[in-house]
Write an enzyme that holds these catalytic residues in place. Structure first.
Site, PDB file in Angstrom:
ATOM      1  N   LYS B  80     -23.392  62.626 -25.287  1.00 35.82           N
ATOM      2  CA  LYS B  80     -23.403  61.655 -24.186  1.00 35.82           C
ATOM      3  C   LYS B  80     -23.131  62.404 -22.884  1.00 35.82           C
ATOM      4  O   LYS B  80     -22.332  63.340 -22.852  1.00 35.82           O
ATOM      5  CB  LYS B  80     -22.307  60.611 -24.425  1.00 35.82           C
ATOM      6  CG  LYS B  80     -22.281  59.470 -23.426  1.00 35.82           C
ATOM      7  CD  LYS B  80     -21.146  58.508 -23.761  1.00 35.82           C
ATOM      8  CE  LYS B  80     -21.165  57.269 -22.877  1.00 35.82           C
ATOM      9  NZ  LYS B  80     -20.049  56.345 -23.216  1.00 35.82           N
ATOM     10  N   SER B 155     -21.732  51.719 -23.709  1.00 29.68           N
ATOM     11  CA  SER B 155     -22.404  52.610 -22.789  1.00 29.68           C
ATOM     12  C   SER B 155     -23.068  53.820 -23.455  1.00 29.68           C
ATOM     13  O   SER B 155     -23.902  54.475 -22.818  1.00 29.68           O
ATOM     14  CB  SER B 155     -21.411  53.110 -21.739  1.00 29.68           C
ATOM     15  OG  SER B 155     -20.386  53.867 -22.328  1.00 29.68           O
ATOM     16  N   SER B 179     -17.768  51.293 -26.428  1.00 28.10           N
ATOM     17  CA  SER B 179     -18.990  52.013 -26.046  1.00 28.10           C
ATOM     18  C   SER B 179     -19.564  52.947 -27.099  1.00 28.10           C
ATOM     19  O   SER B 179     -20.654  53.480 -26.909  1.00 28.10           O
ATOM     20  CB  SER B 179     -18.739  52.803 -24.760  1.00 28.10           C
ATOM     21  OG  SER B 179     -18.791  51.955 -23.650  1.00 28.10           O
TER      22      SER B 179
END
Lengths: 100, 482
Positions: B80, B155, B179
């Site tokens: 990420k 996210s 997330s």
């Protein structure tokens, strides 16, 4: 809990160092107002004698040993500076009107 | 999908060790798949194929020299974009960090490399981890591999989409309020948020420091366990990192659930839940019962307060953490005549609407005169939520809930920010209490959208999540997206 006024939104934007145009401020006023209204339920919760929980696990702040160890090289640390003069970071006037 | 893109970590490491395949070949196939598919999927923000080729070549050279290989040797992994990578652009999905090439690696990156992982690139996310759909990325839209008209969740949407579509074998995400778990549920993969302090946050772009954790997103519980193993453990560079022993997580995979007490928190099943999700959770309960678990209803009475408490605590911490983006030392800078103007214009131009909203909310909550009514109150409610969990875990070993009240939604279908926040209702309390949590696929809707079952464990008891998750996975496997 009070609802949010336009003046408060502008004050908070300045505190948060966020420039926003008129339309963004207006949007923020209604959106934040709705969010805060939804959250007003917390006021009614009895939290007498409940200590605030700042961390999820018990943490004793550790002291680092007082020994020098390798850290980031100055050139590497400065590489991403948007504007600089040699090893100096250039910023505009801290007091408005007094130059760079 | 039929090739490398479906292999497990155990498949890859075993075949490399046996000389059946090289790390270079696995990487070549992965790069080909990224090249072929990512234009449509939109998972990657940056690739580092050169760095990956060097890492793969090292694995192959070590194999040729009969040197011991790491537990993730040759495994293609995506990170990420909240995870700092030396020399590889890291943006956290924000324009304010556009083009930033960090001078150091996050601890988790160093640990993955030491384990032999091949890091292929950085994947999309909501800006600074703030969002539940990856729509708040300043760069691109990431699509759900099961239905391209729907969001991948957020996210860590890029991480979940890339793993589900076979564009990497596993990925790291970050989880501040769900997330990792929510996008894992939306994309039909496994997502594990470790106990707060289990994994170092050194080099993780900070959102809310008392809630943030890094964890694996993978196609199986076994893969998630292996990645978690590689990144866990004390780090002197993170003062909140726990100096606790790390168990061998993979040993829990086959432990089964006989005699395990699984709690169903009644508050998580009382509200509005999509009927297909409710049915999938009923199947999950039945499967666990069938395998010998004891199902017990429990109560977490302060559950409904998790949402307001979270959306005060997290923005408050974010408003402080994001003060560092001021246009002075790194990131983008706006033209301005004086320093105050520089700060305001840089931040006004560099942050997107959701980040501004949360900074504003946090600044409001921390303001003089409002602190007790909001921030302190929210921290007290956080203590009540933690007490609820402590009481429940006196009776049960693990909790089972839906990960989300509804499956993946269509792009731009949430009318207001609050509508988006309300979808996080089941994942927030876990972060407030610092507990480990995992989402495991447990079914598909009739429209073939994945459904996630969430497991919440006692502090540092990721092993029980893995043990329980493995049973759910073997009973209710959903397969790969089309």
């Amino acid at each position: 809990m009070p609802s949010l006024t336009r003046k408060e939104v502008e004050e908070i934007a300045l505190l948060a160092r966020l420039h926003m145009d008129e339309a963004a401020l207006a949007r923020m006023e209604s959106e934040l107002g709705a969010i805060l209204e939804h959250f007003s339920s917390i006021a009614a919760v009895d939290t007498t004698d409940i200590p605030p929980m700042t961390h999820a696990v018990p943490i004793e702040l550790p002291l680092r040993v007082d020994v020098a160890f390798p850290s980031l090289d100055a050139a590497d640390a400065l590489r991403a500076v948007p504007k600089r003069d040699g090893d100096l970071i250039v910023v505009p006037a801290i007091i408005a009107g007094s130059g760079e | 999908m039929s090739g490398v893109e479906l292999w497990s970590i155990a498949d890859i490491t075993r075949r490399i060790a046996a000389g059946e395949v090289t790390a270079a070949k696995i990487l070549t196939d992965t790069i080909a798949r990224i090249t072929e598919r990512d234009g449509e999927l939109g998972a990657y923000l940056a690739t580092d194929f050169e760095g990956a080729q060097t890492a793969a070549a090292l694995v192959d050279a070590m194999r040729s020299a009969n040197l011991p290989l790491g537990p993730l040797a040759g495994v293609p992994i995506a990170l990420k974009d909240m995870i700092v990578t030396k020399g590889v652009v890291t943006t956290a999905g924000s324009k304010i960090l556009d083009g930033w090439s960090p001078p150091y690696n996050a601890t988790v990156v160093e640990r993955l490399r030491a384990a032999g992982a091949v890091i292929v690139g950085k994947v999309n996310c909501d800006e600074f981890g703030m969002g539940s759909s990856t729509e708040n990325s300043a760069y691109k839209k990431t699509r759900n591999p099961w239905d391209a008209t729907r969001v991948p969740g957020g996210s860590s949407g890029g991480s979940s989409a890339a793993v589900a579509a076979g564009l990497c074998t596993a990925s790291l995400g970050t989880d501040t309020g769900g997330s990792i778990r929510q996008p894992a549920a939306f994309c039909g993969v496994v997502g594990l948020k470790p106990t707060y302090g289990r994994v170092s946050r050194w080099g993780i772009v900070a959102f809310a420091s008392s809630l943030d954790q890094v964890g694996p997103i993978a196609r199986s519980v076994a893969d998630a366990a292996l990645v978690l193993q590689a990144i866990s453990g004390h780090d002197p560079l993170d003062s909140t990192s726990l100096a606790q022993p790390v168990p061998q997580f993979s040993e829990s995979i086959a432990a089964g659930v006989t005699g395990l007490k699984v709690g169903l928190p009644k508050e998580y099943f009382a509200g509005e839940i999509d009927p297909e999700i409710r049915a999938a959770l009923d199947n999950t309960v039945a499967a666990l019962k069938e395998k010998g678990a004891e199902i017990i209803e429990v109560s977490l009475p302060h559950t409904e307060l998790a949402l307001p408490a979270y959306y005060i605590v997290a923005p408050a911490e974010a408003s402080s953490n994001l003060a560092r983006y001021d246009g002075i030392r790194y990131g983008t800078r706006a033209d301005a005549s004086d320093l105050l103007d520089l700060y305001c214009k840089t931040r006004g131009a560099g942050f997107g609407p959701e980040v501004k909203r949360r900074i504003m909310l946090g600044t409001y909550a921390l303001r003089s005169g409002y602190y007790d009514a909001y921030y302190k109150k929210a921290q007290q409610i956080r203590a009540l939520i933690k007490r609820d969990f402590d009481a429940a875990f006196e009776t049960v070993d693990v909790l089972l809930t839906p990960t989300t009240p509804a499956p993946a939604f269509a792009f731009e279908s949430k009318a207001t920010p609050l509508d988006m926040y309300l979808g996080d209702i089941f994942t927030l309390a876990c972060n407030l209490a610092g507990l480990p949590g995992m989402s495991v696929p447990c079914g598909l809707t009739k429209n073939r959208l994945p459904i996630g079952a969430q497991l919440l464990g006692k502090p540092l008891d990721e092993a029980t999540l893995i043990r329980t998750g493995a049973v759910i996975e073997s009973a209710l496997a959903i397969g790969a997206p089309p």
